[in-house]
Write a protein that holds these residues in place. Sequence first.
Motif, short mmCIF file in Angstrom:
data_model
loop_
_atom_site.label_atom_id
_atom_site.label_comp_id
_atom_site.label_asym_id
_atom_site.label_seq_id
_atom_site.Cartn_x
_atom_site.Cartn_y
_atom_site.Cartn_z
N ARG A 34 0.83 -1.29 0.24
CA ARG A 34 0.10 0.10 -0.11
C ARG A 34 0.85 1.11 -0.05
O ARG A 34 1.94 1.16 0.70
CB ARG A 34 -0.93 0.03 1.14
CG ARG A 34 -2.10 1.03 1.44
CD ARG A 34 -2.62 0.74 2.61
NE ARG A 34 -3.56 2.12 2.96
CZ ARG A 34 -4.24 2.12 4.29
NH1 ARG A 34 -4.42 0.96 4.86
NH2 ARG A 34 -4.93 3.02 4.53
N THR A 35 0.35 2.31 -0.67
CA THR A 35 1.22 3.52 -0.83
C THR A 35 0.75 4.65 0.29
O THR A 35 -0.34 4.61 0.49
CB THR A 35 1.16 4.32 -2.22
OG1 THR A 35 1.45 3.47 -3.20
CG2 THR A 35 1.73 5.49 -2.27
N ALA A 36 1.70 4.85 1.09
CA ALA A 36 1.33 5.80 2.31
C ALA A 36 0.75 7.24 1.93
O ALA A 36 0.96 7.56 0.48
CB ALA A 36 2.59 6.25 2.89
N SER A 37 -0.03 7.45 2.48
CA SER A 37 -0.73 8.86 2.36
C SER A 37 0.36 9.88 2.51
O SER A 37 0.21 10.98 1.67
CB SER A 37 -1.79 9.40 3.28
OG SER A 37 -2.75 8.08 3.59
N LYS A 38 1.42 9.76 3.41
CA LYS A 38 2.32 10.67 3.40
C LYS A 38 3.40 10.11 4.11
O LYS A 38 3.46 9.24 4.86
CB LYS A 38 1.77 11.93 4.37
CG LYS A 38 2.82 13.22 4.80
CD LYS A 38 2.00 14.16 5.58
CE LYS A 38 2.92 15.22 5.71
NZ LYS A 38 2.14 16.32 6.61
N LYS A 39 4.89 10.51 3.86
CA LYS A 39 5.97 10.10 4.63
C LYS A 39 6.63 11.20 4.82
O LYS A 39 7.00 12.26 4.09
CB LYS A 39 6.69 8.93 3.83
CG LYS A 39 7.39 9.35 2.57
CD LYS A 39 7.95 8.06 2.03
CE LYS A 39 8.57 8.51 0.68
NZ LYS A 39 9.38 7.24 0.06
N ARG A 40 7.64 11.03 5.95
CA ARG A 40 8.60 12.22 6.38
C ARG A 40 9.84 11.56 6.91
O ARG A 40 9.97 10.65 7.55
CB ARG A 40 7.74 12.69 7.67
CG ARG A 40 8.53 13.95 8.19
CD ARG A 40 7.80 14.38 9.67
NE ARG A 40 8.23 15.70 10.00
CZ ARG A 40 7.45 16.57 10.03
NH1 ARG A 40 6.30 16.81 9.79
NH2 ARG A 40 8.14 17.93 10.62
N LYS A 41 10.84 12.10 6.25
CA LYS A 41 12.03 11.75 6.53
C LYS A 41 12.63 12.28 8.12
O LYS A 41 12.57 13.34 8.45
CB LYS A 41 13.27 12.30 5.69
CG LYS A 41 13.13 11.84 4.36
CD LYS A 41 14.08 12.18 3.33
CE LYS A 41 13.92 11.64 1.89
NZ LYS A 41 13.77 10.42 1.76
N LEU A 42 13.38 11.18 8.72
CA LEU A 42 13.65 11.36 10.28
C LEU A 42 14.90 10.58 10.40
O LEU A 42 15.23 10.06 9.61
CB LEU A 42 12.54 10.99 11.07
CG LEU A 42 11.20 11.59 11.25
CD1 LEU A 42 10.28 10.78 11.86
CD2 LEU A 42 11.20 13.12 11.41
N TYR A 43 15.45 10.82 11.53
CA TYR A 43 16.70 9.94 12.03
C TYR A 43 16.21 9.30 13.51
O TYR A 43 15.91 10.14 14.37
CB TYR A 43 17.85 10.76 12.19
CG TYR A 43 18.54 11.40 10.64
CD1 TYR A 43 19.52 10.20 10.35
CD2 TYR A 43 18.17 12.07 10.05
CE1 TYR A 43 20.36 10.40 9.12
CE2 TYR A 43 18.84 12.52 8.58
CZ TYR A 43 19.82 11.67 8.49
OH TYR A 43 20.43 11.63 7.12
N ASN A 44 16.41 8.02 13.53
CA ASN A 44 16.31 7.20 14.57
C ASN A 44 17.59 6.83 14.98
O ASN A 44 18.29 6.12 14.60
CB ASN A 44 15.34 5.93 14.21
CG ASN A 44 14.97 5.31 15.94
OD1 ASN A 44 15.50 5.91 16.76
ND2 ASN A 44 14.71 4.06 15.51
#
Length: 385
Positions: free
Chosen positions: A350-360
């Motif tokens: 499934r394609t995400a509605s939105k994605k955000r780049k982060l750092y864990n």
Amino acid sequence: MQKVELIATATFGLESVVAEEVKALGYGPVQVENGKVTFTADISAIPRTNLWLRTADRVRLKIGEFKATTFDELFEKTKALPWADWITEDGTFPVEGKSVKSTLFSVPDCQAIVKKAVVESLKKTYNREWFDEQGPLYKIEVALLKDVATLTIDTSGPGLHKRGYRELIGQAPLKETMAAAMIMLSRWKPDRVFMDPFCGSGTIPIEAALIGQNIAPGMNREFVSETWPIIPKTAWREARAETHDLARYDQKLEIIGTDMDDEILKIARYNATEAGVDDLIHFQRMDVRDVRTKRKYGYLICNPPYGERLGEWKQVAKMYGEMGKTFAAMDTWSFYVITSDEQFEEHFGRTASKKRKLYNGNIKVDYYQFFGPRPPRGPMVTPTE
């Protein structure tokens, strides 16, 4: 009350979340840059921001900022800053540093020069040649970026992710600040059911409980600036009293945390007890493939294995596919998944509605957000006088 300039430092990608938190506390305007949010407030903001900020790494007091391309320039301009306004005669003031794209690239040299300049500045005020440094801690940072030096003092002590409840951690811990950010970015509301099917040591469900009842994340810990004489004790007392006044302990919550590992669930329950929210979270042993619910319009937020941390890529990709099939049955729910797998959507199906780049930590990740339908509006309620 005295005005101060503060910097709330942030993990890359979370600056806007931290900025919203700062503004929600009544401070602004804010200046948002990579890794930090700067704002001016009165001195009582030091206790309040340390107690309330859920997603910031720490709160720094800005002493000065200037351009420096030579060691002489760094020394003289540092010496001219009002260090004695903050650092007591018996204060302990170690210096740490960093340098990025600057002429003065030797961090140890910069630290030594700043230390010497602060000593010279304090000598003038206190009229003495030697400082024993046995009193309150004032950890100074010199941060050079493109030849601009920013001098700050840390007001937090241990990072703000150290809430005081997580004495025991699991194999692949997620910072409390990142867990809180994931929840805040989801716009979850306390009246909606909340689930984490990879709860591990319980960080995400615990942070959800704290957010749901508006419990200040720093309520149960101490901060280095509590020992500073310049900050009135009344400011700390009032700030801590506010955390109790604003907590909503009667807010009902439905939070579920599941995991396959019985031992790690024991850790989760222990941590929840330490946080004082053990009665708000239902922990259960369950495989993600067995996740089922009759509840509608819930939020599922999780930090599943990435492959590079806990397993091999093929196994993880298979698990993501199983997640997709299981979650598909929960068609009114919203899903939020953090992972370093750039093919996650393909595996999940499934394609995400939105994605955000982060750092864990040091791992580059994406926060995949799958928005479910809005719940139907309830019957209109006529307000009473």
